[in-house]
Write a protein that holds these residues in place. Structure first.
Motif, PDB file in Angstrom:
ATOM      1  N   ALA A 181     -23.755  51.213  31.999  1.00 41.87           N
ATOM      2  CA  ALA A 181     -24.966  52.037  32.036  1.00 41.87           C
ATOM      3  C   ALA A 181     -25.654  52.045  30.679  1.00 41.87           C
ATOM      4  O   ALA A 181     -26.886  51.919  30.580  1.00 41.87           O
ATOM      5  CB  ALA A 181     -24.628  53.464  32.477  1.00 41.87           C
ATOM      6  N   LEU A 182     -24.869  52.172  29.619  1.00 43.72           N
ATOM      7  CA  LEU A 182     -25.436  52.176  28.267  1.00 43.72           C
ATOM      8  C   LEU A 182     -26.070  50.827  27.927  1.00 43.72           C
ATOM      9  O   LEU A 182     -27.157  50.774  27.332  1.00 43.72           O
ATOM     10  CB  LEU A 182     -24.348  52.528  27.249  1.00 43.72           C
ATOM     11  N   ALA A 183     -25.418  49.743  28.311  1.00 43.15           N
ATOM     12  CA  ALA A 183     -25.967  48.410  28.058  1.00 43.15           C
ATOM     13  C   ALA A 183     -27.279  48.222  28.816  1.00 43.15           C
ATOM     14  O   ALA A 183     -28.246  47.661  28.280  1.00 43.15           O
ATOM     15  CB  ALA A 183     -24.962  47.334  28.455  1.00 43.15           C
ATOM     16  N   SER A 197     -33.185  47.943  28.645  1.00 45.45           N
ATOM     17  CA  SER A 197     -34.471  48.503  29.056  1.00 45.45           C
ATOM     18  C   SER A 197     -35.353  48.784  27.838  1.00 45.45           C
ATOM     19  O   SER A 197     -36.545  48.461  27.833  1.00 45.45           O
ATOM     20  CB  SER A 197     -34.232  49.787  29.859  1.00 45.45           C
ATOM     21  N   TRP A 198     -34.768  49.380  26.813  1.00 44.84           N
ATOM     22  CA  TRP A 198     -35.527  49.652  25.585  1.00 44.84           C
ATOM     23  C   TRP A 198     -36.000  48.351  24.945  1.00 44.84           C
ATOM     24  O   TRP A 198     -37.154  48.241  24.500  1.00 44.84           O
ATOM     25  CB  TRP A 198     -34.673  50.436  24.590  1.00 44.84           C
ATOM     26  N   VAL A 234     -27.796  59.259  30.167  1.00 41.73           N
ATOM     27  CA  VAL A 234     -28.037  57.920  29.625  1.00 41.73           C
ATOM     28  C   VAL A 234     -29.530  57.600  29.691  1.00 41.73           C
ATOM     29  O   VAL A 234     -30.097  57.065  28.741  1.00 41.73           O
ATOM     30  CB  VAL A 234     -27.201  56.857  30.376  1.00 41.73           C
ATOM     31  N   GLU A 235     -30.164  57.949  30.782  1.00 41.47           N
ATOM     32  CA  GLU A 235     -31.599  57.689  30.949  1.00 41.47           C
ATOM     33  C   GLU A 235     -32.416  58.386  29.856  1.00 41.47           C
ATOM     34  O   GLU A 235     -33.464  57.882  29.437  1.00 41.47           O
ATOM     35  CB  GLU A 235     -32.054  58.169  32.329  1.00 41.47           C
ATOM     36  N   ALA A 273     -29.309  50.519  40.737  1.00 41.60           N
ATOM     37  CA  ALA A 273     -28.642  51.818  40.724  1.00 41.60           C
ATOM     38  C   ALA A 273     -29.254  52.685  39.633  1.00 41.60           C
ATOM     39  O   ALA A 273     -29.602  52.208  38.558  1.00 41.60           O
ATOM     40  CB  ALA A 273     -27.147  51.643  40.480  1.00 41.60           C
ATOM     41  N   ALA A 274     -29.376  53.962  39.934  1.00 41.65           N
ATOM     42  CA  ALA A 274     -29.927  54.889  38.956  1.00 41.65           C
ATOM     43  C   ALA A 274     -28.918  55.108  37.840  1.00 41.65           C
ATOM     44  O   ALA A 274     -27.717  55.194  38.079  1.00 41.65           O
ATOM     45  CB  ALA A 274     -30.272  56.210  39.631  1.00 41.65           C
ATOM     46  N   LEU A 275     -29.419  55.188  36.634  1.00 40.12           N
ATOM     47  CA  LEU A 275     -28.563  55.495  35.500  1.00 40.12           C
ATOM     48  C   LEU A 275     -28.272  56.985  35.484  1.00 40.12           C
ATOM     49  O   LEU A 275     -29.097  57.788  35.936  1.00 40.12           O
ATOM     50  CB  LEU A 275     -29.259  55.107  34.197  1.00 40.12           C
ATOM     51  N   PRO A 276     -27.126  57.370  34.929  1.00 38.95           N
ATOM     52  CA  PRO A 276     -26.869  58.807  34.772  1.00 38.95           C
ATOM     53  C   PRO A 276     -28.000  59.438  33.946  1.00 38.95           C
ATOM     54  O   PRO A 276     -28.543  58.810  33.036  1.00 38.95           O
ATOM     55  CB  PRO A 276     -25.543  58.841  34.003  1.00 38.95           C
TER      56      PRO A 276
END
Length: 78
Positions: A49-51, A56-57, A11-12, A5-8
């Motif tokens: 989403a934040l997690a 990802s980072w 958030v991205e 799912a795409a992140l908002p």
């Protein structure tokens, strides 16, 4: 959150520290209780989403470190 799912968009666009700090805030609000079910669900989804963004980072950082180690080993600097 489903990884596909795409992140908002907001958030991205966050860097690691921004996402981590907001995630801490979301968790604190959830742990405090008192939110309606709907608000709690929205906070949970935001936290997911934040997690995902933080992960990802961190994965990107791991890849950069691995590449640097491989380059150093290839040069014989190990």
């Amino acid at each position: 959150m489903n990884e596909t799912a795409a992140l908002p968009a907001d958030v991205e666009a966050m860097n690691y520290e921004q996402a981590r700090d907001e995630l801490v805030s979301v968790v604190t609000r959830l742990e405090a209780g008192g939110a309606s079910l709907e608000e709690s669900l929205a906070l949970w989804e935001r936290g997911e989403a934040l997690a995902t963004r933080c992960e990802s980072w961190l994965e990107g950082a791991r890849k950069r470190l691995d590449a640097a180690r491989e380059a150093r080993e290839a040069r014989g600097d190990a």
